[in-house]
Design a protein around this motif. Structure first.
Motif, PDB file in Angstrom:
ATOM      1  N   PRO A   1       0.793  -1.243   0.000  1.00 49.64           N
ATOM      2  CA  PRO A   1       0.000   0.000   0.000  1.00 49.64           C
ATOM      3  C   PRO A   1       0.819   1.283   0.000  1.00 49.64           C
ATOM      4  N   TYR A   2       1.961   1.292   0.698  1.00 48.49           N
ATOM      5  CA  TYR A   2       2.781   2.497   0.769  1.00 48.49           C
ATOM      6  C   TYR A   2       3.867   2.531  -0.302  1.00 48.49           C
ATOM      7  N   GLY A   3       3.905   1.517  -1.177  1.00 51.48           N
ATOM      8  CA  GLY A   3       5.046   1.310  -2.052  1.00 51.48           C
ATOM      9  C   GLY A   3       5.945   0.283  -1.370  1.00 51.48           C
ATOM     10  N   HIS A   4       6.788  -0.382  -2.123  1.00 49.71           N
ATOM     11  CA  HIS A   4       7.563  -1.512  -1.592  1.00 49.71           C
ATOM     12  C   HIS A   4       8.436  -1.131  -0.401  1.00 49.71           C
ATOM     13  N   ARG A   5       9.285  -0.125  -0.575  1.00 48.28           N
ATOM     14  CA  ARG A   5      10.245   0.211   0.488  1.00 48.28           C
ATOM     15  C   ARG A   5       9.553   0.756   1.733  1.00 48.28           C
TER      16      ARG A   5
ATOM     17  N   ARG B   1      -7.566   3.234 -11.182  1.00 43.60           N
ATOM     18  CA  ARG B   1      -6.892   2.339 -12.120  1.00 43.60           C
ATOM     19  C   ARG B   1      -5.400   2.227 -11.816  1.00 43.60           C
ATOM     20  N   ARG B   2      -4.797   3.325 -11.365  1.00 38.48           N
ATOM     21  CA  ARG B   2      -3.356   3.318 -11.076  1.00 38.48           C
ATOM     22  C   ARG B   2      -3.026   2.512  -9.816  1.00 38.48           C
ATOM     23  N   THR B   3      -4.025   2.264  -8.994  1.00 40.75           N
ATOM     24  CA  THR B   3      -3.773   1.575  -7.724  1.00 40.75           C
ATOM     25  C   THR B   3      -4.380   0.175  -7.691  1.00 40.75           C
ATOM     26  N   TRP B   4      -4.836  -0.319  -8.854  1.00 46.04           N
ATOM     27  CA  TRP B   4      -5.473  -1.636  -8.889  1.00 46.04           C
ATOM     28  C   TRP B   4      -4.521  -2.677  -8.319  1.00 46.04           C
ATOM     29  N   GLY B   5      -5.016  -3.498  -7.404  1.00 44.82           N
ATOM     30  CA  GLY B   5      -4.175  -4.477  -6.734  1.00 44.82           C
ATOM     31  C   GLY B   5      -3.652  -3.976  -5.400  1.00 44.82           C
ATOM     32  N   GLY B   6      -3.814  -2.675  -5.142  1.00 40.14           N
ATOM     33  CA  GLY B   6      -3.409  -2.126  -3.851  1.00 40.14           C
ATOM     34  C   GLY B   6      -1.991  -1.611  -3.790  1.00 40.14           C
ATOM     35  N   ASN B   7      -1.238  -1.728  -4.871  1.00 44.81           N
ATOM     36  CA  ASN B   7       0.134  -1.231  -4.835  1.00 44.81           C
ATOM     37  C   ASN B   7       0.156   0.292  -4.911  1.00 44.81           C
TER      38      ASN B   7
ATOM     39  N   GLN C   1       6.027  18.015  -6.922  1.00 43.14           N
ATOM     40  CA  GLN C   1       6.377  17.650  -8.294  1.00 43.14           C
ATOM     41  C   GLN C   1       7.459  16.573  -8.249  1.00 43.14           C
ATOM     42  N   GLY C   2       7.647  15.882  -9.360  1.00 39.94           N
ATOM     43  CA  GLY C   2       8.736  14.914  -9.466  1.00 39.94           C
ATOM     44  C   GLY C   2       8.577  13.688  -8.594  1.00 39.94           C
ATOM     45  N   LEU C   3       7.343  13.223  -8.401  1.00 39.51           N
ATOM     46  CA  LEU C   3       7.122  11.998  -7.641  1.00 39.51           C
ATOM     47  C   LEU C   3       7.695  10.810  -8.432  1.00 39.51           C
ATOM     48  N   ASP C   4       8.074   9.764  -7.716  1.00 43.36           N
ATOM     49  CA  ASP C   4       8.737   8.623  -8.348  1.00 43.36           C
ATOM     50  C   ASP C   4       7.775   7.634  -8.995  1.00 43.36           C
ATOM     51  N   HIS C   5       6.556   8.048  -9.268  1.00 42.55           N
ATOM     52  CA  HIS C   5       5.554   7.143  -9.836  1.00 42.55           C
ATOM     53  C   HIS C   5       4.555   7.978 -10.612  1.00 42.55           C
ATOM     54  N   GLU C   6       3.616   7.310 -11.243  1.00 41.47           N
ATOM     55  CA  GLU C   6       2.551   8.024 -11.957  1.00 41.47           C
ATOM     56  C   GLU C   6       1.346   8.198 -11.047  1.00 41.47           C
TER      57      GLU C   6
END
Length: 202
Positions: free
Chosen positions: A34-38, A106-112, A159-164
């Motif tokens: 949910p928070y991203g892998h790391r 749609r960008r968060t499908w699966g919970g990631n 700005q400049g987030l590491d994801h879409e």
């Protein structure tokens, strides 16, 4: 490639090497984080007393972390099932074009990355299931002016987030990238104004 449930069984297997069980828990985060892998790994380690680089943590700590992750995943999968059913009904009724809310979803499908934290060390301290329930509750009501996770109002556009998407509102309290659909137009404008004031002061 092993799925989440298969990896979870490996984490639980008392006959398996502890390093393998830890590795399997890390691999679970490739399926649901949910928070991203790391940031999710850092969260689980902090809450369950696991040293992030410990290759053979105590089994009870691994199991505690897995239980929290599994409960959070169940919360999110139930939400996604309801979301999919709603979209089916809307399509049946002729509403084919998804709304901005659906674009975020749609960008968060699966919970990631559903509650992504840009800084892996800055994330909510509450259990993952609690955080996801708060977020889901916010998604089902009218937009507000505060972070749905920690209720802080200090939200700044980054700005400049590491994801879409590469830009969005970030809570200065818990570190979560706040889903734009849960914020009012005024709150989003305020976050952009705060970004500009911080940029000019730098």
């Amino acid at each position: 490639m092993a799925g989440f449930r298969s990896l979870a069984r490996q984490v639980r297997d008392p006959r398996a090497d502890l390093a393998l069980r830890r590795y399997s828990l890390r691999k679970c985060l490739e399926r649901f984080a949910p928070y991203g892998h790391r940031a999710t790994w850092d969260h689980l380690c902090a809450r369950h007393g696991i040293e992030p680089e410990d290759r053979a943590p105590e089994p009870a700590r691994l199991l505690g972390a897995l239980a929290e992750l599994e409960e959070a995943r169940a919360v999110w999968l139930a939400y996604e099932a309801g979301f999919a059913e709603r979209r089916r009904r809307e399509k049946h009724d002729g509403l084919r074009r998804p709304a901005a809310f659906d674009d975020w979803h749609r960008r968060t499908w699966g919970g990631n990355g559903v509650a992504r934290c840009e800084d892996p060390e800055n994330h909510p301290s509450a259990p993952l299931p609690v955080v996801l329930r708060r977020l889901i509750k916010a998604l089902g009501r009218e937009p507000g002016t505060s972070c749905p996770v920690c209720a802080e109002t200090g939200i700044v556009w980054r700005q400049g987030l590491d994801h879409e998407p590469s830009a969005g509102p970030v809570c200065t309290g818990c570190g979560v990238v706040v889903p734009p659909p849960v914020l009012t137009t005024g709150a989003l404008a305020k976050s952009r104004a705060l970004h500009r004031s911080l940029a000019s002061a730098a």
